[in-house]
Design a protein around this motif. Structure first.
Motif, PDB file in Angstrom:
ATOM      1  N   SER A 140      44.641  41.149  31.616  1.00  0.00           N
ATOM      2  CA  SER A 140      44.511  40.162  32.804  1.00  0.00           C
ATOM      3  C   SER A 140      43.948  40.617  33.918  1.00  0.00           C
ATOM      4  O   SER A 140      43.506  42.082  33.712  1.00  0.00           O
ATOM      5  N   GLY A 141      43.425  40.219  34.822  1.00  0.00           N
ATOM      6  CA  GLY A 141      42.539  40.797  36.068  1.00  0.00           C
ATOM      7  C   GLY A 141      41.424  40.103  36.013  1.00  0.00           C
ATOM      8  O   GLY A 141      41.117  39.058  35.633  1.00  0.00           O
ATOM      9  N   THR A 142      40.398  40.486  36.986  1.00  0.00           N
ATOM     10  CA  THR A 142      39.206  39.965  37.028  1.00  0.00           C
ATOM     11  C   THR A 142      38.055  40.843  36.796  1.00  0.00           C
ATOM     12  O   THR A 142      38.136  41.981  37.286  1.00  0.00           O
ATOM     13  N   ALA A 143      36.961  40.155  36.259  1.00  0.00           N
ATOM     14  CA  ALA A 143      35.610  41.002  36.168  1.00  0.00           C
ATOM     15  C   ALA A 143      34.570  40.297  37.103  1.00  0.00           C
ATOM     16  O   ALA A 143      34.492  39.094  37.226  1.00  0.00           O
TER      17      ALA A 143
ATOM     18  N   ILE B  48      27.861  38.470  42.343  1.00  0.00           N
ATOM     19  CA  ILE B  48      26.997  37.422  41.671  1.00  0.00           C
ATOM     20  C   ILE B  48      27.575  36.595  40.382  1.00  0.00           C
ATOM     21  O   ILE B  48      27.373  35.315  40.572  1.00  0.00           O
ATOM     22  N   SER B  49      28.313  37.066  39.770  1.00  0.00           N
ATOM     23  CA  SER B  49      29.472  36.315  39.019  1.00  0.00           C
ATOM     24  C   SER B  49      30.728  36.667  38.684  1.00  0.00           C
ATOM     25  O   SER B  49      30.883  38.040  39.144  1.00  0.00           O
ATOM     26  N   THR B  50      31.674  35.863  38.191  1.00  0.00           N
ATOM     27  CA  THR B  50      32.874  36.401  38.195  1.00  0.00           C
ATOM     28  C   THR B  50      33.696  35.747  37.059  1.00  0.00           C
ATOM     29  O   THR B  50      33.327  34.532  36.780  1.00  0.00           O
ATOM     30  N   GLY B  51      34.864  36.238  36.703  1.00  0.00           N
ATOM     31  CA  GLY B  51      35.435  35.707  35.624  1.00  0.00           C
ATOM     32  C   GLY B  51      37.034  36.488  35.417  1.00  0.00           C
ATOM     33  O   GLY B  51      37.081  37.600  35.878  1.00  0.00           O
ATOM     34  N   ASN B  52      37.725  35.659  34.997  1.00  0.00           N
ATOM     35  CA  ASN B  52      39.245  36.134  34.782  1.00  0.00           C
ATOM     36  C   ASN B  52      39.412  36.605  33.405  1.00  0.00           C
ATOM     37  O   ASN B  52      39.056  35.957  32.402  1.00  0.00           O
ATOM     38  N   PHE B  53      39.982  37.633  33.057  1.00  0.00           N
ATOM     39  CA  PHE B  53      40.513  38.263  31.879  1.00  0.00           C
ATOM     40  C   PHE B  53      41.639  37.210  31.107  1.00  0.00           C
ATOM     41  O   PHE B  53      42.410  37.001  31.739  1.00  0.00           O
TER      42      PHE B  53
END
Length: 135
Positions: free
Chosen positions: A48-51, A35-40
């Motif tokens: 770091s990483g992705t949510a 649905i949605s994504t963002g980088n830490f």
């Protein structure tokens, strides 16, 4: 002298957020539609990483962490908030791990549209370790 004392106190405050020993994890992530994504990005600590917010075939909503990495700290929480100040916020839960892949099932009370920032918050010291903006 006051400035020196303040700097020393700040150093010990930030250093003390590295006390706990959270496990690394690589759980099986839920399959579904993103649905949605963002980088830490890091704030007080390298993060770091992705949510991602995903919906599975049964309609359940998950907050997914992929290739996540941050420092250890006491009382680390995962919060959803409309800003990096964590006011207001909705608690998702305790941070499961400081490294790896894991997820949280979100109940209907979690408004990830308005609260589009995933915060890694050290509650004991009120310090933002890192955040991801969901888009």
């Amino acid at each position: 002298m006051k400035k020196f004392f303040s700097i020393i106190c700040l150093f010990f405050l930030l250093a003390s957020c590295k006390k706990s020993a959270l496990e690394n994890t690589n759980e099986t992530l839920p399959a579904g539609t993103t649905i949605s994504t963002g980088n830490f990005t890091g704030n007080a600590h390298t993060t770091s990483g992705t949510a991602k917010i995903t919906r599975d075939a049964a309609g359940k909503i998950f907050l997914v962490f992929e290739n996540f990495k941050t420092d250890n700290g006491p009382d680390l929480r995962v919060w959803l908030s409309p800003n990096n100040n964590a006011s207001p916020y909705q608690e998702v839960g305790l941070l499961k791990a400081v490294n790896g892949n894991f997820s949280y099932e979100l109940d209907a009370s979690k408004n990830y549209t308005v609260n589009n920032r995933v915060l890694i918050w050290c509650q004991g010291f009120s310090i933002l370790f890192g955040n991801a903006v969901l888009q």
